[in-house]
Structure formats: C-alpha cells, structure tokens
Design an enzyme around this catalytic site. Structure first.
Site, PDB file in Angstrom:
ATOM      1  N   TYR A  68       0.886  -1.190   0.037  1.00  0.00           N
ATOM      2  CA  TYR A  68       0.110  -0.037   0.168  1.00  0.00           C
ATOM      3  C   TYR A  68       0.849   1.316   0.091  1.00  0.00           C
ATOM      4  O   TYR A  68       1.553   1.556   0.893  1.00  0.00           O
ATOM      5  CB  TYR A  68      -1.001  -0.045   1.127  1.00  0.00           C
ATOM      6  N   ALA A  97     -17.356  -2.123  -3.095  1.00  0.00           N
ATOM      7  CA  ALA A  97     -17.122  -2.077  -4.513  1.00  0.00           C
ATOM      8  C   ALA A  97     -16.152  -0.944  -4.993  1.00  0.00           C
ATOM      9  O   ALA A  97     -16.680  -0.363  -6.200  1.00  0.00           O
ATOM     10  CB  ALA A  97     -17.993  -2.797  -5.387  1.00  0.00           C
ATOM     11  N   GLU A  99     -20.533   7.828   8.824  1.00  0.00           N
ATOM     12  CA  GLU A  99     -21.789   7.331   8.164  1.00  0.00           C
ATOM     13  C   GLU A  99     -21.644   5.684   8.259  1.00  0.00           C
ATOM     14  O   GLU A  99     -22.358   4.815   8.898  1.00  0.00           O
ATOM     15  CB  GLU A  99     -22.061   7.611   6.781  1.00  0.00           C
TER      16      GLU A  99
HETATM   17  P1  NDP Z   1     -14.770   0.063  -0.317  1.00  0.00           P
HETATM   18  O1  NDP Z   1     -15.137  -0.650  -1.282  1.00  0.00           O
HETATM   19  O2  NDP Z   1     -15.753   0.196   0.863  1.00  0.00           O
HETATM   20  O3  NDP Z   1     -14.304   1.512  -0.915  1.00  0.00           O
HETATM   21  C1  NDP Z   1     -14.020   2.657   0.098  1.00  0.00           C
HETATM   22  C2  NDP Z   1     -14.160   3.887  -0.577  1.00  0.00           C
HETATM   23  O4  NDP Z   1     -15.417   4.140  -1.026  1.00  0.00           O
HETATM   24  C3  NDP Z   1     -13.652   5.176   0.326  1.00  0.00           C
HETATM   25  O5  NDP Z   1     -12.253   5.311   0.414  1.00  0.00           O
HETATM   26  C4  NDP Z   1     -14.483   6.118  -0.531  1.00  0.00           C
HETATM   27  O6  NDP Z   1     -13.835   6.628  -1.708  1.00  0.00           O
HETATM   28  C5  NDP Z   1     -15.656   5.595  -0.696  1.00  0.00           C
HETATM   29  N1  NDP Z   1     -16.772   5.853   0.402  1.00  0.00           N
HETATM   30  C6  NDP Z   1     -16.545   4.898   1.465  1.00  0.00           C
HETATM   31  N2  NDP Z   1     -17.848   5.336   2.413  1.00  0.00           N
HETATM   32  C7  NDP Z   1     -18.539   5.911   1.526  1.00  0.00           C
HETATM   33  C8  NDP Z   1     -19.753   6.656   1.788  1.00  0.00           C
HETATM   34  N3  NDP Z   1     -20.308   6.471   2.922  1.00  0.00           N
HETATM   35  N4  NDP Z   1     -20.152   7.473   0.988  1.00  0.00           N
HETATM   36  C9  NDP Z   1     -19.475   7.628  -0.303  1.00  0.00           C
HETATM   37  N5  NDP Z   1     -18.502   7.223  -0.499  1.00  0.00           N
HETATM   38  C10 NDP Z   1     -17.889   6.382   0.345  1.00  0.00           C
HETATM   39  O7  NDP Z   1     -13.656  -0.532   0.350  1.00  0.00           O
HETATM   40  P2  NDP Z   1     -11.869  -0.381   0.106  1.00  0.00           P
HETATM   41  O8  NDP Z   1     -12.054  -0.685  -1.435  1.00  0.00           O
HETATM   42  O9  NDP Z   1     -11.160   0.850   0.345  1.00  0.00           O
HETATM   43  O10 NDP Z   1     -11.406  -1.569   0.778  1.00  0.00           O
HETATM   44  C11 NDP Z   1     -11.240  -1.742   2.292  1.00  0.00           C
HETATM   45  C12 NDP Z   1     -10.140  -2.231   2.740  1.00  0.00           C
HETATM   46  O11 NDP Z   1      -9.915  -3.297   2.359  1.00  0.00           O
HETATM   47  C13 NDP Z   1      -8.826  -1.395   2.258  1.00  0.00           C
HETATM   48  O12 NDP Z   1      -8.342  -0.313   2.762  1.00  0.00           O
HETATM   49  C14 NDP Z   1      -7.729  -2.560   2.524  1.00  0.00           C
HETATM   50  O13 NDP Z   1      -7.338  -2.575   3.695  1.00  0.00           O
HETATM   51  C15 NDP Z   1      -8.770  -3.774   2.185  1.00  0.00           C
HETATM   52  N6  NDP Z   1      -8.346  -4.407   0.666  1.00  0.00           N
HETATM   53  C16 NDP Z   1      -7.687  -5.629   0.484  1.00  0.00           C
HETATM   54  C17 NDP Z   1      -7.323  -5.823  -0.729  1.00  0.00           C
HETATM   55  C18 NDP Z   1      -6.821  -7.273  -0.977  1.00  0.00           C
HETATM   56  O14 NDP Z   1      -6.645  -7.554  -1.789  1.00  0.00           O
HETATM   57  N7  NDP Z   1      -6.448  -7.954   0.259  1.00  0.00           N
HETATM   58  C19 NDP Z   1      -7.803  -5.565  -1.914  1.00  0.00           C
HETATM   59  C20 NDP Z   1      -8.426  -3.930  -1.324  1.00  0.00           C
HETATM   60  C21 NDP Z   1      -8.751  -3.698  -0.252  1.00  0.00           C
HETATM   61  P3  NDP Z   1     -13.565   7.868  -2.207  1.00  0.00           P
HETATM   62  O15 NDP Z   1     -12.298   8.383  -1.885  1.00  0.00           O
HETATM   63  O16 NDP Z   1     -13.530   7.411  -3.790  1.00  0.00           O
HETATM   64  O17 NDP Z   1     -14.856   8.609  -1.910  1.00  0.00           O
END
Ligand code: NDP
Length: 327
Positions: free
Chosen positions: A54, A213, A295
């Site tokens: 990361y 997603a 939220e």
């Molecule tokens: P999500 O699919 O929940 O996406 C999170 C993103 O969605 C935020 O950064 C934000 O992005 C947007 N968001 C979140 N909450 C809201 C809301 N209430 N309203 C509007 N937009 C919102 O999760 P992640 O993809 O971030 O994955 C979570 C964690 O999982 C990662 O941090 C990591 O630790 C892990 N992970 C592990 C992987 C693996 O291969 N093992 C791969 C990917 C993730 P924005 O800035 O665009 O608004």
C-alpha cells in the site's frame, strides 16, 4: 460495536474494521488519516488493515506514526500487514512468497508500523513460483519467533488454501487462520460458494475487502462524477473502468431506489448486507473523508431493516447469488 471470532481462532475482531488501501500515504493527508483512525478506534474498531504494497510502504509508515502518537495500548488493537507485492523496489527477492521475502517483509513491516509483532500477516496473493511448503514453514518460523500471531491468505483459491492446511498438518505446523477475499453485492462466489467447505470443516475466518466495491455501492456515481474520488486518481483508470461498468451502474441505481424506500443511505445498506453473512468475521471499511466513516460506522443500527423481504428485493436487483452445485 459487535466483536466476532476470527473463524475458529480465539481472536476477537470488531465486525467493522478499517483499512488504508489507496488512502494512507496517497489520496489523503496524514492529518485526515489520523482523524479517521481516531474515529474508528473510538467507535470500537479494533482491527486496522495494511500491506507492504500500500503506497509502496508509505501507508504502513503513516499508520505506524498514528499508532505511536495516539499511545493506544498494544493489547487494544489488532494490526496486519501483507506480503507479496513488495514496496518501491521490485527486484528479485523483493516480491512473492519465498522464505527470504516473507521474513524480510515482516521485519520491514514491523519497523514501518513501529510495533513488536503483527497480529495478522497475510500472503497477499498466491505465489505459483514458490513451493507452498516453503511459505508455510516461513510463516511458522515467524509465529515461533513471536513476530506474528496469526497468518492467512488473500485471494487464494479454496484448493490453494486447502493445500496450505494439508502441508501444515503434515509437518505439525500452524496453518492459515483467515483469508481476505473481496466480498460485496457484486463479488460473492468465494464467500458464498467456493470456501463453504473451509468454513465448515476448518473454521476459516475472513476479513473481507471492498464492501462498497470501491464506492459504487454508496450510490454516489449515480448522480455525480469521479472528481475528488479514488476513481478520479491518476493511474487508477483500470479501477474506474471496472467499477463503473454499465451493468454495475444500472444495479447501483436500482439499489439506490430500494435504499431510499428504506430511508437509509445505500452505503449503509450495502455494508450491512455483508455483515449478515455469518462467515464474515470482519468487514474492512475504507474511507477518504471523516463523514464517510462516520456514516459507515453506524451500520449496525440498520441491520434489523434487512428482513427476508428486503434481502429478496436485493437479490432480484443484483442477480449475483452463486448457484451452488447439487451433490
Ligand atoms: P470500499 O469498497 O468500501 O471503498 C471505500 C471507498 O469508497 C472510500 O475510500 C471512499 O472512496 C468511498 N466511500 C466510503 N464510504 C462512503 C460513503 N459512505 N459514501 C460515499 N463514498 C464512500 O473499500 P476499499 O476498497 O477501500 O477496501 C477496504 C479495505 O480492504 C482497504 O483499505 C484494504 O485494507 C482492504 N483491501 C484489501 C485488498 C486485498 O487484496 N487483500 C484489496 C483492496 C482492499 P472515495 O475517496 O472515492 O470517495
């Protein structure tokens, strides 16, 4: 906050956890990262997810500084790292799951995170070029040294996880405790089909990723563009194309209508839906803004709204329920 056992292990993780992919050391300032971790911790989140890959190691540096400055008791939180993708230097022996990289990556993560041990250590992807015995032995060595407490996999197939379990049993080593798969309304096969045997027979735990997603399941892209979001970031065009595929956009709009009828934000509905699955030990949240995390951390309140009828309505919209084989 609700706490769940990480599979059959004795470890309790908060049902909602918090991860740093794309945000820490990259999309957001260190100050916002600090606010987000503080918010999560104060709400009872006890698991913070990270990886060597990361922000090429910077995410762990940011998280390590926050943990140190917040002065949280080490017993009060669970922190992870993952090995496979390497950091900024991708030369030979700096990626993958060889004994050399598994052990060196762990030592480096401990330094970046400024902790004496990792609670969870994941193989971030399978490494087909390293014998599974070598990786399982390396993980066992780290366990015996007290540098990690539990090890697991991420995005491994059921047969790859099974192989690791069998190898561990063969040599009396400690096998994988948990897997970190993607799980959301669009990606369901591993959790709801492929891994069922591993849950039932081996008590595998799961720390699931991308519950929204990458944001589309918050419904925000139905009304606005990608500016100021992860999908507008340079170098993430691949993620934008995958996330905003036409069929996903259509389904997100229909889900938004359902969420409106229930009177709750779609983000909460989507995350609550993940929590309904008893094989999910923890849902890893991501956020780039404090309002988002505020939220999302209130999701447990809306769980009672997910009645059988609502679940059926959701199934009719997404059409992603895996078809289980008849035996
Ligand atoms: P999500 O699919 O929940 O996406 C999170 C993103 O969605 C935020 O950064 C934000 O992005 C947007 N968001 C979140 N909450 C809201 C809301 N209430 N309203 C509007 N937009 C919102 O999760 P992640 O993809 O971030 O994955 C979570 C964690 O999982 C990662 O941090 C990591 O630790 C892990 N992970 C592990 C992987 C693996 O291969 N093992 C791969 C990917 C993730 P924005 O800035 O665009 O608004």
């Amino acid at each position: 906050m609700e706490y769940r056992k990480l599979g059959k292990s004795g470890l309790q993780v908060s049902a909602l956890s918090f991860g740093s992919w794309l945000t820490f050391g990259n999309q957001i300032s260190d100050k916002v990262a600090d606010e987000l971790m503080g918010l999560a911790y104060d709400a009872g989140v006890n698991f913070f997810d990270n990886a060597e890959g990361y922000a090429e190691g910077k995410s762990e540096i940011v998280m390590g500084n926050i943990i140190k400055n917040q002065k949280w008791e080490r017993e009060s939180f669970v922190v992870s790292s993952k090995v496979f993708f390497g950091t900024e230097n991708k030369g030979p022996n700096r990626v993958g799951l060889s004994r050399k990289h598994v052990i060196e990556a762990c030592n480096s993560a401990l330094k970046r995170l400024q902790v004496d041990y990792l609670d969870l250590y994941f193989c971030h992807r399978p490494d087909k070029s390293t014998p599974i015995e070598e990786t399982v032995w390396a993980m066992n060595t780290l366990l015996q040294q007290g540098k990690i407490l539990y090890w697991g996999t991420s995005e491994w197939s059921a047969s790859e996880i099974m192989e690791a379990i069998v190898v561990a049993k063969q040599y009396n080593l400690i096998g994988p405790t948990m897997e970190q798969p993607q799980y959301n309304l669009f990606e369901r096969n591993k959790l709801e089909n492929e891994y069922l045997h591993l849950f039932k027979e081996y008590g595998l735990g799961t720390t699931i990723w991308s519950p929204l997603a990458s944001g589309i399941l918050s419904g925000k892209y139905t009304n606005s563009g990608v500016e100021g979001t992860r999908l507008g970031m340079k170098g993430l065009e691949w993620l934008k194309d995958r996330t905003l595929a036409a069929d996903r956009m259509e389904k997100a709009s229909a889900l938004q209508v359902l969420a409106n009828e229930l009177g709750i934000p779609l983000a909460k509905l989507s995350i609550a839906w993940c929590l309904k699955n008893p094989n999910v030990s923890t849902v890893i949240l991501g956020a780039s803004k404090t309002v988002q995390l505020q939220e999302n951390l209130k999701v447990l309140e809306v769980l009672p709204l997910l009645t059988d009828k609502v679940i059926e309505d959701i199934e009719n919209i997404v059409g992603t329920k895996p078809k289980l084989a008849d035996f």
